[in-house]
Motif scaffolding. Structure first.
Motif, PDB file in Angstrom:
ATOM      1  N   GLY A 146       0.773  -1.345  -0.088  1.00 30.74           N
ATOM      2  CA  GLY A 146      -0.120  -0.040  -0.036  1.00 30.74           C
ATOM      3  C   GLY A 146       0.860   0.985  -0.061  1.00 30.74           C
ATOM      4  N   ARG A 147       1.771   1.303   0.950  1.00 32.02           N
ATOM      5  CA  ARG A 147       2.773   2.420   0.845  1.00 32.02           C
ATOM      6  C   ARG A 147       3.533   2.756  -0.305  1.00 32.02           C
ATOM      7  N   ALA A 148       3.847   1.579  -0.913  1.00 36.13           N
ATOM      8  CA  ALA A 148       4.385   1.692  -2.257  1.00 36.13           C
ATOM      9  C   ALA A 148       3.511   2.435  -3.488  1.00 36.13           C
ATOM     10  N   SER A 149       2.268   2.246  -3.053  1.00 38.93           N
ATOM     11  CA  SER A 149       1.463   2.885  -4.213  1.00 38.93           C
ATOM     12  C   SER A 149       1.463   4.266  -4.163  1.00 38.93           C
ATOM     13  N   ALA A 150       1.875   4.937  -3.057  1.00 42.28           N
ATOM     14  CA  ALA A 150       1.888   6.417  -2.797  1.00 42.28           C
ATOM     15  C   ALA A 150       2.763   7.015  -4.305  1.00 42.28           C
ATOM     16  N   ALA A 151       3.582   6.190  -4.795  1.00 40.70           N
ATOM     17  CA  ALA A 151       4.356   6.848  -5.996  1.00 40.70           C
ATOM     18  C   ALA A 151       3.201   6.756  -7.077  1.00 40.70           C
ATOM     19  N   THR A 152       2.316   5.892  -6.959  1.00 39.98           N
ATOM     20  CA  THR A 152       1.315   5.973  -8.335  1.00 39.98           C
ATOM     21  C   THR A 152       0.432   7.200  -8.050  1.00 39.98           C
ATOM     22  N   GLY A 153      -0.039   7.446  -6.764  1.00 37.02           N
ATOM     23  CA  GLY A 153      -0.535   8.742  -6.605  1.00 37.02           C
ATOM     24  C   GLY A 153      -0.225   9.896  -6.924  1.00 37.02           C
ATOM     25  N   ARG A 154       1.202  10.073  -6.648  1.00 34.61           N
ATOM     26  CA  ARG A 154       2.135  11.176  -6.961  1.00 34.61           C
ATOM     27  C   ARG A 154       1.921  11.232  -8.791  1.00 34.61           C
ATOM     28  N   ALA A 155       2.160  10.119  -9.360  1.00 28.69           N
ATOM     29  CA  ALA A 155       2.203  10.326 -10.778  1.00 28.69           C
ATOM     30  C   ALA A 155       0.782  10.735 -11.408  1.00 28.69           C
ATOM     31  N   LEU A 156      -0.232  10.171 -10.704  1.00 31.01           N
ATOM     32  CA  LEU A 156      -1.685  10.377 -11.051  1.00 31.01           C
ATOM     33  C   LEU A 156      -1.922  11.898 -10.965  1.00 31.01           C
ATOM     34  N   ALA A 157      -1.339  12.357  -9.778  1.00 26.64           N
ATOM     35  CA  ALA A 157      -1.739  13.846  -9.540  1.00 26.64           C
ATOM     36  C   ALA A 157      -1.025  14.930 -10.220  1.00 26.64           C
ATOM     37  N   THR A 158       0.557  14.381 -10.576  1.00 27.28           N
ATOM     38  CA  THR A 158       1.444  15.517 -11.115  1.00 27.28           C
ATOM     39  C   THR A 158       1.366  15.215 -12.482  1.00 27.28           C
ATOM     40  N   LYS A 159       1.202  14.034 -12.949  1.00 25.47           N
ATOM     41  CA  LYS A 159       1.727  13.821 -14.735  1.00 25.47           C
ATOM     42  C   LYS A 159       0.492  13.532 -15.409  1.00 25.47           C
ATOM     43  N   VAL A 160      -0.579  12.813 -14.800  1.00 27.34           N
ATOM     44  CA  VAL A 160      -2.096  12.498 -15.408  1.00 27.34           C
ATOM     45  C   VAL A 160      -2.901  13.519 -15.384  1.00 27.34           C
ATOM     46  N   VAL A 161      -3.404  14.001 -14.360  1.00 25.40           N
ATOM     47  CA  VAL A 161      -4.515  14.887 -14.225  1.00 25.40           C
ATOM     48  C   VAL A 161      -4.157  16.303 -14.803  1.00 25.40           C
ATOM     49  N   PRO A 162      -3.025  16.992 -14.765  1.00 22.44           N
ATOM     50  CA  PRO A 162      -2.681  18.141 -15.616  1.00 22.44           C
ATOM     51  C   PRO A 162      -3.082  17.956 -17.085  1.00 22.44           C
ATOM     52  N   ARG A 163      -2.925  16.697 -17.344  1.00 23.99           N
ATOM     53  CA  ARG A 163      -3.149  16.294 -18.964  1.00 23.99           C
ATOM     54  C   ARG A 163      -4.827  15.943 -19.382  1.00 23.99           C
ATOM     55  N   ALA A 196      -2.904   5.018   0.789  1.00 22.65           N
ATOM     56  CA  ALA A 196      -1.491   5.755   0.457  1.00 22.65           C
ATOM     57  C   ALA A 196      -1.952   6.632  -0.700  1.00 22.65           C
ATOM     58  N   ILE A 197      -2.870   6.239  -1.812  1.00 25.38           N
ATOM     59  CA  ILE A 197      -3.171   7.040  -2.856  1.00 25.38           C
ATOM     60  C   ILE A 197      -4.396   8.093  -2.206  1.00 25.38           C
ATOM     61  N   ALA A 198      -5.045   7.639  -1.656  1.00 25.12           N
ATOM     62  CA  ALA A 198      -6.322   8.402  -1.151  1.00 25.12           C
ATOM     63  C   ALA A 198      -5.472   9.804  -0.418  1.00 25.12           C
ATOM     64  N   LEU A 199      -4.284   9.594   0.323  1.00 20.46           N
ATOM     65  CA  LEU A 199      -3.961  10.490   1.140  1.00 20.46           C
ATOM     66  C   LEU A 199      -2.896  11.292   0.238  1.00 20.46           C
ATOM     67  N   THR A 200      -2.378  10.826  -0.704  1.00 19.04           N
ATOM     68  CA  THR A 200      -1.479  11.620  -1.788  1.00 19.04           C
ATOM     69  C   THR A 200      -2.308  12.671  -2.687  1.00 19.04           C
ATOM     70  N   LEU A 201      -3.400  12.048  -3.047  1.00 17.38           N
ATOM     71  CA  LEU A 201      -4.484  12.814  -3.758  1.00 17.38           C
ATOM     72  C   LEU A 201      -5.036  14.143  -2.848  1.00 17.38           C
ATOM     73  N   ALA A 202      -5.291  13.684  -1.506  1.00 11.59           N
ATOM     74  CA  ALA A 202      -5.724  14.804  -0.730  1.00 11.59           C
ATOM     75  C   ALA A 202      -4.650  15.945  -0.564  1.00 11.59           C
ATOM     76  N   ARG A 203      -3.423  15.556  -0.566  1.00 13.46           N
ATOM     77  CA  ARG A 203      -2.394  16.369  -0.386  1.00 13.46           C
ATOM     78  C   ARG A 203      -2.083  17.167  -1.755  1.00 13.46           C
ATOM     79  N   GLU A 204      -2.288  16.617  -2.825  1.00  9.15           N
ATOM     80  CA  GLU A 204      -1.852  17.379  -3.986  1.00  9.15           C
ATOM     81  C   GLU A 204      -3.280  18.341  -4.401  1.00  9.15           C
ATOM     82  N   PHE A 205      -4.288  17.769  -4.107  1.00  3.65           N
ATOM     83  CA  PHE A 205      -5.656  18.788  -4.200  1.00  3.65           C
ATOM     84  C   PHE A 205      -6.243  19.140  -3.172  1.00  3.65           C
ATOM     85  N   PRO A 206      -5.848  20.056  -2.398  1.00  7.64           N
ATOM     86  CA  PRO A 206      -5.962  20.813  -0.902  1.00  7.64           C
ATOM     87  C   PRO A 206      -7.699  20.760  -0.806  1.00  7.64           C
ATOM     88  N   ARG A 207      -8.589  21.162  -2.291  1.00  6.62           N
ATOM     89  CA  ARG A 207      -9.807  21.587  -1.912  1.00  6.62           C
ATOM     90  C   ARG A 207     -10.681  20.411  -2.402  1.00  6.62           C
TER      91      ARG A 207
END
Length: 305
Positions: free
Chosen positions: A109-126, A150-161
């Motif tokens: 689960g913790r390793a999946s945080a990297a997927t969350g960051r990729a989703l937030a920073t590389k995929v969502v903006p496109r 882990a992914i839920a928390l990463t997305l919450a951090r990247e999208f604070p609203r």
């Protein structure tokens, strides 16, 4: 047979090197174990430039906690392969994550945080309009199979609203997720957890973004869930689906199918998933590779009209 046996030792060399590099500079790790490093060199993961050892990017450590979890996740995978060789567990249709102990669940689960960051920073903006949608107070994200969140928390951090709902069917893993969130700080306040089967989601036009890790769902569950996911998206919202890439290598194809079924998942690859999303009425299909040979994220949009 000899080549396959050597490959298992090469994987052991990768995992051992990654774990050692958590506490020691990678250059020192490579220099300190020349025989193991020679295996990595033979596998194409280390090159020599004069006296310098140049590691492949996949060996370079990333951010601390994620790097540790990534190494432990690879070790867990190797242990599962050993268990399969020893006929431990069900070779036909395993119990999936329910059969794993807490340490495996936490590391994977913790390793999946990297997927969350990729989703937030590389995929969502496109993805057309999605950044603006997630920058609105009250925007909502659904994290399917949230695991330890882990992914839920990463997305919450990247999208604070945005508010993130993580769903899972395992009470035990949700208990682990609550402990992880209790340690996480402010962003955890915008993550909620619910015990819910993805095939029973009944909300309509509720989410601006849905994350769906398709390989971990049994085929019947995936097929039952997709119409509900489409209905749960707001018009113009996006679903991003984690998939296993289509491979031309028969060995990788067969191993992928075997491990997917053993772990309670399905055999859909990226191409098949894209077809299913299109047939579900979604549009603007986009593919986002991660690492070479690794998962591919497939994004699709619910039409505005």
């Amino acid at each position: 047979m000899a080549t396959l046996e050597a490959a298992s030792w090469a994987l052991a060399a990768v995992i051992g090197t990654m774990r050692d590099a958590l506490t020691t500079p990678l250059a020192d790790v490579l220099a300190a174990a020349p025989q193991r490093t020679a295996v990595l060199e033979a596998a194409g993961l280390v090159e020599r430039n004069g006296d310098e050892l140049v590691p492949h990017p996949s060996l370079r450590p990333v951010e601390g906690p994620t790097a540790r979890s990534a190494g432990e996740a690879k070790l867990s995978s190797l242990r599962q392969a050993v268990a399969a060789a020893a006929h431990e567990g069900n070779d036909v249709a395993g119990g999936g994550w329910a059969d794993q102990d807490d340490e495996v669940l936490l590391n994977q689960g913790r390793a999946s945080a990297a997927t969350g960051r990729a989703l937030a920073t590389k995929v969502v903006p496109r993805l057309n309009g999605l950044v603006d949608r997630l920058d609105v107070a009250g925007s909502r994200v659904l994290d399917v199979g949230t695991g330890v969140a882990a992914i839920a928390l990463t997305l919450a951090r990247e999208f604070p609203r945005a508010h993130v709902l993580g769903i899972d069917i395992l009470d035990r893993v949700l208990d682990l997720a609550r402990v992880e969130l209790a340690r996480a700080g402010e962003a955890a306040g915008r993550v909620s957890l619910r015990r819910l089967d993805v095939a029973e989601v009944a909300e309509h036009s509720a989410y601006d973004l849905i994350w769906l890790p398709a390989p971990f769902l049994p085929e019947a569950v995936l097929n039952a869930a997709l119409p509900r996911m489409v209905d749960a998206l707001v018009p113009g919202g996006w679903i991003v689906v984690g998939t296993n890439p289509a491979s031309q290598d028969p060995l990788r194809q067969a191993v992928g199918r075997w491990t997917a079924v053993r772990n309670g998942g399905n055999t859909y690859d990226t191409d098949r998933m894209a077809e299913v999303l299109t047939s579900s009425g979604l549009q603007e299909i986009q593919h986002f590779p991660t690492v070479p040979g690794g998962p591919v994220l497939v994004a699709a949009r619910r039409p505005l009209g």
